[in-house]
Write a protein that holds these residues in place. Sequence first.
Motif, short mmCIF file in Angstrom:
data_model
loop_
_atom_site.label_atom_id
_atom_site.label_comp_id
_atom_site.label_asym_id
_atom_site.label_seq_id
_atom_site.Cartn_x
_atom_site.Cartn_y
_atom_site.Cartn_z
N PRO A 190 0.82 -1.21 0.00
CA PRO A 190 0.00 0.00 0.00
C PRO A 190 0.85 1.26 0.00
N ASP A 191 0.33 2.31 -0.60
CA ASP A 191 1.11 3.54 -0.75
C ASP A 191 1.40 4.21 0.58
N ASN A 192 0.67 3.84 1.62
CA ASN A 192 0.90 4.46 2.93
C ASN A 192 1.57 3.48 3.90
N ALA A 193 2.29 2.49 3.36
CA ALA A 193 2.91 1.48 4.21
C ALA A 193 4.11 2.05 4.96
N TYR A 194 4.50 1.36 6.00
CA TYR A 194 5.72 1.63 6.74
C TYR A 194 6.88 1.68 5.74
N GLY A 195 7.61 2.78 5.73
CA GLY A 195 8.60 3.03 4.70
C GLY A 195 9.61 1.92 4.47
N PRO A 196 10.22 1.33 5.52
CA PRO A 196 11.18 0.26 5.30
C PRO A 196 10.61 -0.98 4.61
N ASN A 197 9.29 -1.20 4.71
CA ASN A 197 8.67 -2.31 3.97
C ASN A 197 8.87 -2.10 2.47
N ALA A 201 -3.29 -0.94 8.62
CA ALA A 201 -4.41 -0.19 9.18
C ALA A 201 -4.04 0.22 10.61
N ALA A 202 -3.92 1.51 10.85
CA ALA A 202 -3.99 2.61 9.91
C ALA A 202 -2.66 2.76 9.18
N GLY A 203 -2.65 3.54 8.08
CA GLY A 203 -1.45 3.72 7.32
C GLY A 203 -0.37 4.46 8.09
N SER A 204 0.87 4.18 7.75
CA SER A 204 2.00 4.81 8.43
C SER A 204 2.03 6.31 8.16
N VAL A 205 2.16 7.09 9.20
CA VAL A 205 2.31 8.56 9.19
C VAL A 205 1.00 9.26 8.79
N THR A 206 0.42 8.91 7.63
CA THR A 206 -0.77 9.62 7.18
C THR A 206 -2.06 9.02 7.73
N LEU A 207 -2.02 7.85 8.31
CA LEU A 207 -3.07 7.30 9.17
C LEU A 207 -4.42 7.10 8.48
N ASP A 262 8.41 14.54 5.26
CA ASP A 262 8.16 15.06 3.92
C ASP A 262 7.39 13.98 3.18
N ILE A 263 6.07 14.11 3.09
CA ILE A 263 5.22 13.04 2.58
C ILE A 263 5.49 12.72 1.11
N PRO A 264 5.63 13.70 0.21
CA PRO A 264 5.87 13.32 -1.20
C PRO A 264 7.10 12.44 -1.39
N ALA A 265 8.09 12.56 -0.53
CA ALA A 265 9.28 11.73 -0.66
C ALA A 265 9.01 10.29 -0.23
N MET A 266 7.88 10.05 0.45
CA MET A 266 7.58 8.73 1.00
C MET A 266 6.57 7.96 0.17
N ARG A 267 5.88 8.64 -0.75
CA ARG A 267 4.76 8.02 -1.44
C ARG A 267 4.96 8.01 -2.95
N GLN A 268 4.29 7.07 -3.58
CA GLN A 268 4.33 6.96 -5.04
C GLN A 268 3.21 7.76 -5.69
N HIS A 283 -1.95 17.61 -0.07
CA HIS A 283 -1.82 18.63 0.95
C HIS A 283 -0.41 19.22 0.95
N ALA A 284 -0.15 20.16 1.86
CA ALA A 284 1.19 20.71 2.02
C ALA A 284 2.16 19.56 2.30
N PRO A 285 3.35 19.61 1.73
CA PRO A 285 4.24 18.43 1.79
C PRO A 285 4.74 18.07 3.18
N ARG A 286 4.96 19.06 4.05
CA ARG A 286 5.54 18.78 5.36
C ARG A 286 4.45 18.57 6.39
N VAL A 287 4.56 17.48 7.13
CA VAL A 287 3.62 17.20 8.22
C VAL A 287 4.43 16.89 9.47
N VAL A 288 3.73 16.86 10.60
CA VAL A 288 4.36 16.49 11.86
C VAL A 288 3.53 15.38 12.50
#
Length: 393
Positions: free
Chosen positions: A104-111, A152-158, A353-359, A364-369
Amino acid sequence: MEGLSTRLIHHPYRAPDGFDAAPVAVHKASTVFFPNVAALRTRRWQDKSGYTYGLHGTPTTFTLEERLATLEGARHCVLAPSGLAAIALVDLALLRAGDEVLIPDNAYGPNLALAQHELAGWGITHRVYDPMDPADLAASIGERTRLVWLEAAGSVTLEFPDVPALVEVVRRANAGRARPIVTALDDTWGAGVAYQPFDWGVDVTMQALTKYASGGADVLMGAVCTRDEALHHALLMTHMRLGLGVGANDAEAVLRGLPSLELRYRAQDERCRALAQWLARQPRVARVLHPALPGSPGHEHWRRLARGAAALLTLVFEPDVASERIDAFCDALRLFRLGYSWAGPVSLCVPYDIPAMRQRPWPHAPRVVRLAVGLEDVEDLRADLAQAWAALG
């Protein structure tokens, strides 16, 4: 008379049976003794009927595996040195050269990184799908697809996907296949408390026990669970051949954390919801991502499928909030410490930086916390966020 060293090493005393207490005994061993050659040749560890070598299980690790299987609603469990090691175990046990895994596009990055590098180098391809769109998953499944990861839920973006609908897509795709596609769900966020994924038809689950199961921010460990005997055997044999093992003291720490897991999960969930609702009303915030908040992606799925919402929330700021201001906000926090992981007693903060993590495009604005809410008093956490707010400008 035998020498002193020999007498100490081969001392005949054995403590009496019958000692019983709440803590599970900690058994440390590499070598395990056999009473005779027949036992050495016939004893089995695979079904937990005996012990052969410390790497393949001790009373401590067997007990932890059984309790984790109960937590997940599974029948079988194997332990791994970390959550990522558990993901790798699933991949390596179930995939071969020429196979494909869907992530999934919102998976834990190392996966995803594991698929992009190690799996790709071994001739295993991957594709990324939109977890919020079952039709996209259906379109992504091909003849070589052998494993579908879910989260579930997706990593970072939930985002909270409709997991039963995704599992149903895979079930339909398996019709007529000699080698069915396996579904594997990362249940670290749910922790066996928020939902029971095997009730949705999921084949395999993994957890980073580093998070909720431990609860102390002091252990790295993972677990893979299943109800399927054949899948468990495949996982167990790969686990053995890779030489995966966990330390007895780490297993003890997780066993110590399990009795309070549900209490901690509920307490952190309650604190996180309170802060999410408060943050959603603050200036400079465009959106708070948290499955229990109406309007957060997948909220309706979460409300139908889940009984908890963990300890994570993600702040999406208004587009005109500069990146350096977001970093300054994070630096100004006092109780929320900068650090990865979550579900420990200390609240944490990480900018992403979400765009760097997703395909797929991020609207939304690229930076989240991302904030991970610990066990501090919620009013103190709210005050900490309020005092750091000035840094946003």
